[in-house]
Design a protein around this motif. Structure first.
Motif, PDB file in Angstrom:
ATOM      1  N   ILE A 169       0.998  -1.095   0.390  1.00 49.95           N
ATOM      2  CA  ILE A 169      -0.178   0.016  -0.477  1.00 49.95           C
ATOM      3  C   ILE A 169       0.929   0.887  -0.102  1.00 49.95           C
ATOM      4  O   ILE A 169       2.164   1.513   1.152  1.00 49.95           O
ATOM      5  CB  ILE A 169      -0.599  -0.039   1.289  1.00 49.95           C
ATOM      6  CG1 ILE A 169      -1.239  -1.436   1.259  1.00 49.95           C
ATOM      7  CG2 ILE A 169      -2.134   1.192   1.386  1.00 49.95           C
ATOM      8  CD1 ILE A 169      -2.048  -1.763   2.752  1.00 49.95           C
ATOM      9  N   TYR A 170       0.349   2.073  -0.897  1.00 51.67           N
ATOM     10  CA  TYR A 170       1.524   3.907  -1.024  1.00 51.67           C
ATOM     11  C   TYR A 170       0.063   4.942  -0.705  1.00 51.67           C
ATOM     12  O   TYR A 170      -0.813   4.553  -1.615  1.00 51.67           O
ATOM     13  CB  TYR A 170       2.232   3.175  -2.122  1.00 51.67           C
ATOM     14  CG  TYR A 170       3.156   2.025  -2.446  1.00 51.67           C
ATOM     15  CD1 TYR A 170       4.629   2.496  -2.224  1.00 51.67           C
ATOM     16  CD2 TYR A 170       3.123   0.668  -2.691  1.00 51.67           C
ATOM     17  CE1 TYR A 170       5.686   1.325  -1.954  1.00 51.67           C
ATOM     18  CE2 TYR A 170       3.775  -0.417  -3.417  1.00 51.67           C
ATOM     19  CZ  TYR A 170       5.416   0.376  -2.098  1.00 51.67           C
ATOM     20  OH  TYR A 170       6.217  -0.572  -2.641  1.00 51.67           O
ATOM     21  N   GLN A 171       0.909   5.663  -1.014  1.00 56.98           N
ATOM     22  CA  GLN A 171       0.349   7.012  -1.183  1.00 56.98           C
ATOM     23  C   GLN A 171       0.844   8.144  -1.806  1.00 56.98           C
ATOM     24  O   GLN A 171       2.769   8.352  -1.125  1.00 56.98           O
ATOM     25  CB  GLN A 171      -0.005   7.548   0.021  1.00 56.98           C
ATOM     26  CG  GLN A 171      -0.443   9.035   0.898  1.00 56.98           C
ATOM     27  CD  GLN A 171      -0.360   9.432   2.503  1.00 56.98           C
ATOM     28  OE1 GLN A 171       0.547   9.538   3.198  1.00 56.98           O
ATOM     29  NE2 GLN A 171      -1.194  10.274   2.812  1.00 56.98           N
ATOM     30  N   GLY A 172       0.419   8.840  -2.605  1.00 56.79           N
ATOM     31  CA  GLY A 172       1.751   9.986  -3.626  1.00 56.79           C
ATOM     32  C   GLY A 172       1.066   9.784  -5.025  1.00 56.79           C
ATOM     33  O   GLY A 172       0.139   9.082  -5.353  1.00 56.79           O
TER      34      GLY A 172
ATOM     35  N   ASP B 128       8.716   5.361  -5.128  1.00 60.67           N
ATOM     36  CA  ASP B 128       8.975   6.987  -5.018  1.00 60.67           C
ATOM     37  C   ASP B 128       7.387   7.722  -4.414  1.00 60.67           C
ATOM     38  O   ASP B 128       7.504   8.738  -4.735  1.00 60.67           O
ATOM     39  CB  ASP B 128       9.084   8.023  -6.365  1.00 60.67           C
ATOM     40  CG  ASP B 128       9.953   7.044  -7.620  1.00 60.67           C
ATOM     41  OD1 ASP B 128      11.600   7.000  -6.276  1.00 60.67           O
ATOM     42  OD2 ASP B 128      10.067   7.581  -8.722  1.00 60.67           O
ATOM     43  N   ASN B 129       6.621   6.684  -4.181  1.00 63.90           N
ATOM     44  CA  ASN B 129       6.091   6.960  -3.460  1.00 63.90           C
ATOM     45  C   ASN B 129       6.143   6.746  -1.728  1.00 63.90           C
ATOM     46  O   ASN B 129       6.725   6.000  -1.280  1.00 63.90           O
ATOM     47  CB  ASN B 129       4.244   6.209  -3.370  1.00 63.90           C
ATOM     48  CG  ASN B 129       3.885   7.185  -5.222  1.00 63.90           C
ATOM     49  OD1 ASN B 129       3.331   8.462  -5.241  1.00 63.90           O
ATOM     50  ND2 ASN B 129       3.809   5.892  -5.823  1.00 63.90           N
ATOM     51  N   VAL B 130       5.050   6.844  -1.090  1.00 65.83           N
ATOM     52  CA  VAL B 130       4.892   7.266   0.464  1.00 65.83           C
ATOM     53  C   VAL B 130       4.556   5.590   0.930  1.00 65.83           C
ATOM     54  O   VAL B 130       3.213   5.036   0.442  1.00 65.83           O
ATOM     55  CB  VAL B 130       4.360   7.372   1.214  1.00 65.83           C
ATOM     56  CG1 VAL B 130       4.522   6.913   2.828  1.00 65.83           C
ATOM     57  CG2 VAL B 130       5.441   9.574   1.639  1.00 65.83           C
ATOM     58  N   TYR B 131       4.818   4.290   1.013  1.00 65.61           N
ATOM     59  CA  TYR B 131       4.927   2.637   1.603  1.00 65.61           C
ATOM     60  C   TYR B 131       4.678   3.503   3.295  1.00 65.61           C
ATOM     61  O   TYR B 131       4.397   3.902   3.700  1.00 65.61           O
ATOM     62  CB  TYR B 131       6.607   2.026   1.539  1.00 65.61           C
ATOM     63  CG  TYR B 131       5.484   1.200   2.115  1.00 65.61           C
ATOM     64  CD1 TYR B 131       5.471  -0.087   1.546  1.00 65.61           C
ATOM     65  CD2 TYR B 131       6.163   0.593   3.343  1.00 65.61           C
ATOM     66  CE1 TYR B 131       4.515  -1.043   2.176  1.00 65.61           C
ATOM     67  CE2 TYR B 131       5.897  -0.621   4.354  1.00 65.61           C
ATOM     68  CZ  TYR B 131       5.149  -1.852   3.192  1.00 65.61           C
ATOM     69  OH  TYR B 131       4.702  -2.903   3.698  1.00 65.61           O
ATOM     70  N   LEU B 132       3.409   2.051   2.806  1.00 62.68           N
ATOM     71  CA  LEU B 132       2.148   2.422   4.433  1.00 62.68           C
ATOM     72  C   LEU B 132       1.891   1.311   5.132  1.00 62.68           C
ATOM     73  O   LEU B 132       1.823   1.067   6.127  1.00 62.68           O
ATOM     74  CB  LEU B 132       0.979   3.450   3.968  1.00 62.68           C
ATOM     75  CG  LEU B 132       0.472   4.497   3.127  1.00 62.68           C
ATOM     76  CD1 LEU B 132      -0.872   4.535   3.031  1.00 62.68           C
ATOM     77  CD2 LEU B 132       1.184   5.100   4.020  1.00 62.68           C
ATOM     78  N   GLY B 133       2.601   0.088   4.394  1.00 62.39           N
ATOM     79  CA  GLY B 133       2.372  -1.725   5.031  1.00 62.39           C
ATOM     80  C   GLY B 133       1.266  -2.137   3.623  1.00 62.39           C
ATOM     81  O   GLY B 133       1.508  -1.672   2.194  1.00 62.39           O
ATOM     82  N   GLU B 134       1.531  -3.210   3.783  1.00 64.50           N
ATOM     83  CA  GLU B 134       1.233  -4.361   3.675  1.00 64.50           C
ATOM     84  C   GLU B 134       0.084  -5.496   3.916  1.00 64.50           C
ATOM     85  O   GLU B 134       0.125  -5.757   4.642  1.00 64.50           O
ATOM     86  CB  GLU B 134       2.842  -5.341   2.577  1.00 64.50           C
ATOM     87  CG  GLU B 134       3.298  -5.567   3.742  1.00 64.50           C
ATOM     88  CD  GLU B 134       4.541  -6.423   3.347  1.00 64.50           C
ATOM     89  OE1 GLU B 134       4.813  -7.414   3.417  1.00 64.50           O
ATOM     90  OE2 GLU B 134       5.208  -4.997   2.530  1.00 64.50           O
ATOM     91  N   VAL B 135      -0.302  -6.367   2.566  1.00 62.12           N
ATOM     92  CA  VAL B 135      -1.489  -7.109   3.262  1.00 62.12           C
ATOM     93  C   VAL B 135      -1.111  -8.664   2.233  1.00 62.12           C
ATOM     94  O   VAL B 135      -0.905  -8.209   1.209  1.00 62.12           O
ATOM     95  CB  VAL B 135      -2.624  -7.320   3.362  1.00 62.12           C
ATOM     96  CG1 VAL B 135      -3.908  -8.079   3.222  1.00 62.12           C
ATOM     97  CG2 VAL B 135      -2.819  -5.884   3.846  1.00 62.12           C
ATOM     98  N   ALA B 136      -0.744 -10.150   3.103  1.00 67.15           N
ATOM     99  CA  ALA B 136      -0.253 -10.959   2.153  1.00 67.15           C
ATOM    100  C   ALA B 136      -1.518 -12.405   2.698  1.00 67.15           C
ATOM    101  O   ALA B 136      -1.602 -12.139   3.484  1.00 67.15           O
ATOM    102  CB  ALA B 136       1.248 -11.401   2.802  1.00 67.15           C
ATOM    103  N   ILE B 137      -2.186 -12.931   0.608  1.00 70.30           N
ATOM    104  CA  ILE B 137      -2.400 -13.664   1.191  1.00 70.30           C
ATOM    105  C   ILE B 137      -2.149 -14.559  -0.060  1.00 70.30           C
ATOM    106  O   ILE B 137      -2.291 -14.648  -0.764  1.00 70.30           O
ATOM    107  CB  ILE B 137      -4.340 -12.957   1.216  1.00 70.30           C
ATOM    108  CG1 ILE B 137      -5.457 -14.136   0.964  1.00 70.30           C
ATOM    109  CG2 ILE B 137      -4.723 -12.504  -0.437  1.00 70.30           C
ATOM    110  CD1 ILE B 137      -7.113 -13.086   1.406  1.00 70.30           C
TER     111      ILE B 137
END
Length: 620
Positions: free
Chosen positions: A410-413, A420-429
């Motif tokens: 998940i990114y913001q930007g 080049d964007n702000v990394y927020l977190g991740e989900v694996a499934i």
């Protein structure tokens, strides 16, 4: 227990409370309400904050720090008293002092604080602001954008007439622009733009460089103490210029007397690179709001740096209208935060206002670059300037044969490449073992007014993984509560029962009509649907109001037609007078043509009143 509003500023901070039916500015120990956002350290004594620390910026610049808010959310560190501090920790010191001042005045504990942030603060910057409040012992459930707070103060000061505004918030370190629509009890933020590194400090630096050039001083080679004194002189000259036609600058630097004269025209030229950045931000804002300068009622000036004559001159030339200047521009944001604190306390003297906001940056996930490059690219989920709360659901497939899992990052930007964007977190499934492109997951983003992002990932077997990015540590109970709230609030207007019933009535009229009448009803359906899907409060309201008016008109026309078709007799009696059906056919045709004229005339009158119509629907 009290609720206070806090403007955590780059140059000055300020706390406000709502007490006994009015706003009250909270003074510091010295009686001043503006608290300089400066922290210093004195060996053997400890920390100094506020005005006392600001005085040491001139004499002890290596042991004193200001303007650290500009670096909130970054890895920058400051060394004071033998150890390093982050901007978050320094901000916490300022917030703790503001809290202490408020408790001294109010003689009670502070239950909650409403803290303002620049509209263009990203997730990490907002997260650090909340952490600073927590370190200071303040509960902060709501951060509000500084221009949003300013719009609230404007609304309370200027009355409740419908207005379209641009809030120009120009402080010491940041510039925020917000496109705002005010109507009824709603303050709707439509679009935001800004620069977290453009403010009054940049004007001070431009004057400082001008002074050095005029006196052939090698600016980059000067000691910190000399630069601090030149910067202080630049700030004083900038303020003096507002009171007169020129400011004479004089300072002894390295044993010689240096002089320069600063005028409005010289400062205007010095600021041209900054003004060009401002112009681009205005273009960006108007484009995102799908608007033009001619549609703006007021340009509202906020922030201490907006008092400068050269800034107002530039804006008047750029926009062709004089800006609106509220009293005490450096206090407007804090006053808005105080008003919101009063609303949170359910103050009877304050009308309950609905303050909406937008997502300042695009939220998305990283996907494989189809061009063959190793760099993954951003797939947007919630676009910038989406009205909050917002939600989006998309399906993504595997890119490799018999892939065991999908990792959703998940990114913001706004940048094309995810790195080049702000990394927020991740989900694996885990996913089904299938050839590439056949196994899939559904990803849903839900973003609420408090800046809490809920990401849900579900595979084709019905298994679900989720993450809550909340800018704060949450307990298991809070996580469950927020998740349930997300599910409730994200029913979009077009899915709400009353609106679905309204559209169903339109569809029934469409089904039972033909020709031009059907085309007109189809245009009505299109306008209402676009408004309900827009996400904007004003557009939704206009769509609902027009829909009700049109449905009333269609219903009246239908009743009139039935009366003429059956000669004013009861509907159930028509079977008994079967021989009169031919006359009814003629009446129906005649009335259909007459009703079409009425629809066209009604639409024309609506357009003339500026309340709707087919053309306005497309523009909305």
């Amino acid at each position: 227990m009290a609720i206070i509003g806090i403007d955590l500023g780059t140059t000055n901070s300020l706390a406000v409370c709502w007490r006994d039916g009015r706003l009250e500015l909270i003074p510091c120990e010295d009686g001043e309400v503006l608290f300089p956002s400066v922290v210093g350290y004195v060996g053997g004594e400890g920390f100094l904050l506020g005005a006392a620390a600001k005085e040491r910026l001139l004499t002890h610049p290596s042991d004193t720090v200001g303007s650290f808010k500009c670096f909130m959310g970054t890895a920058k560190e400051y060394r004071l008293g033998g150890r390093t501090y982050t901007p978050m920790e320094l901000s916490a010191m300022v917030l703790e002092r503001l809290k202490r001042n408020a408790q001294r005045l109010l003689q009670e504990e502070i239950e909650e604080a409403i803290v303002t942030v620049p509209a263009y603060f990203n997730d990490k910057q907002r997260s650090d602001t909340k952490k600073a409040a927590q370190v200071a012992g303040l509960k902060v459930e709501r951060l509000i954008n500084e221009p949003s707070a300013a719009a609230l103060a404007y609304r309370m000061a200027m009355g409740e007439e419908d207005r379209t505004l641009i809030i120009f918030d120009f402080g010491g370190g940041t510039l925020d622009l917000s496109y705002v629509e005010c109507f009824d009890n709603v303050i709707e933020i439509v679009a935001v733009a800004g620069d977290n590194h453009l403010g009054g400090d940049d004007i001070d630096r431009a004057i400082q460089s001008y002074f050095c050039r005029e006196n052939a001083l090698a600016e980059e080679a000067l000691p910190l103490e000399a630069l601090a004194r030149i910067r202080h002189l630049a700030e004083q000259s900038k303020r003096a210029l507002s009171a007169g036609g020129h400011a004479d600058m004089e300072l002894t630097v390295e044993g010689r007397t240096c002089r320069a004269r600063l005028t409005e025209d010289i400062l205007f030229e010095l600021c041209m690179p900054l003004f060009e950045k401002m112009k681009q931000l205005f273009l960006h804002l108007l484009e995102d709001a799908d608007s033009r300068v001619s549609q703006i009622d007021d340009l509202v000036m906020v922030g201490g740096s907006s008092r400068l004559g050269v800034v107002r001159r530039f804006l008047a030339e750029l926009l062709g209208k004089e800006p609106v200047v509220l009293d005490q521009t450096d206090r407007v944001v804090a006053l808005g935060a105080g008003i919101y604190a009063g609303i949170r306390r359910r103050g009877e003297e304050i009308r309950d206002m609905l303050l909406t906001d937008v997502c300042p940056f695009t939220l998305g996930i990283g996907v494989r670059n189809r061009s063959g490059q190793d760099k993954n690219v951003l797939s947007p989920m919630i676009e910038r300037n989406s009205t909050l709360p917002a939600s989006c659901r998309n399906r993504f497939v595997t890119t490799s044969d018999y892939q065991r899992e999908i990792l959703v990052k998940i990114y913001q930007g706004e940048e094309y490449y995810v790195d080049d964007n702000v990394y927020l977190g991740e989900v694996a499934i885990e996913v089904a073992l299938k050839p590439a492109g056949q196994a899939w997951v559904d990803v849903q983003f839900t973003y609420d007014i408090n800046g809490i992002l809920h990401v849900s990932v579900e595979n084709e077997m019905g298994e679900r993984r989720q993450i809550l990015l909340a800018n704060q540590a949450l307990t298991a109970e809070e996580l469950e509560r927020y998740t349930k709230e997300m599910e409730k609030i994200m029913l979009p207007p077009i899915e709400q029962p009353a609106n679905r019933e309204m559209l169903a009535r339109f569809l029934a009229y469409f089904e039972n009509s033909t020709g031009e009448r059907r085309e007109r009803i189809g245009a009505m359906i299109g306008y209402v649907t676009r408004g309900l899907c827009s996400g904007r409060k004003k557009a939704v309201r206009n769509a609902q109001e027009n829909a009700r008016a049109w449905l009333n008109m269609l219903e009246e026309a239908q009743e009139t037609k039935e009366e003429r078709l059956f000669d004013g007799r009861a509907f159930e009696s028509w079977e008994e007078e079967d021989e009169d059906w031919g006359d009814g056919e003629e009446s129906r045709d005649s009335e259909g043509e007459e009703q079409d004229d009425r629809v066209e005339d009604w639409n024309s009158r609506k357009e003339n009143r500026g309340e709707g119509g087919e053309g306005d629907g497309d523009e909305e």
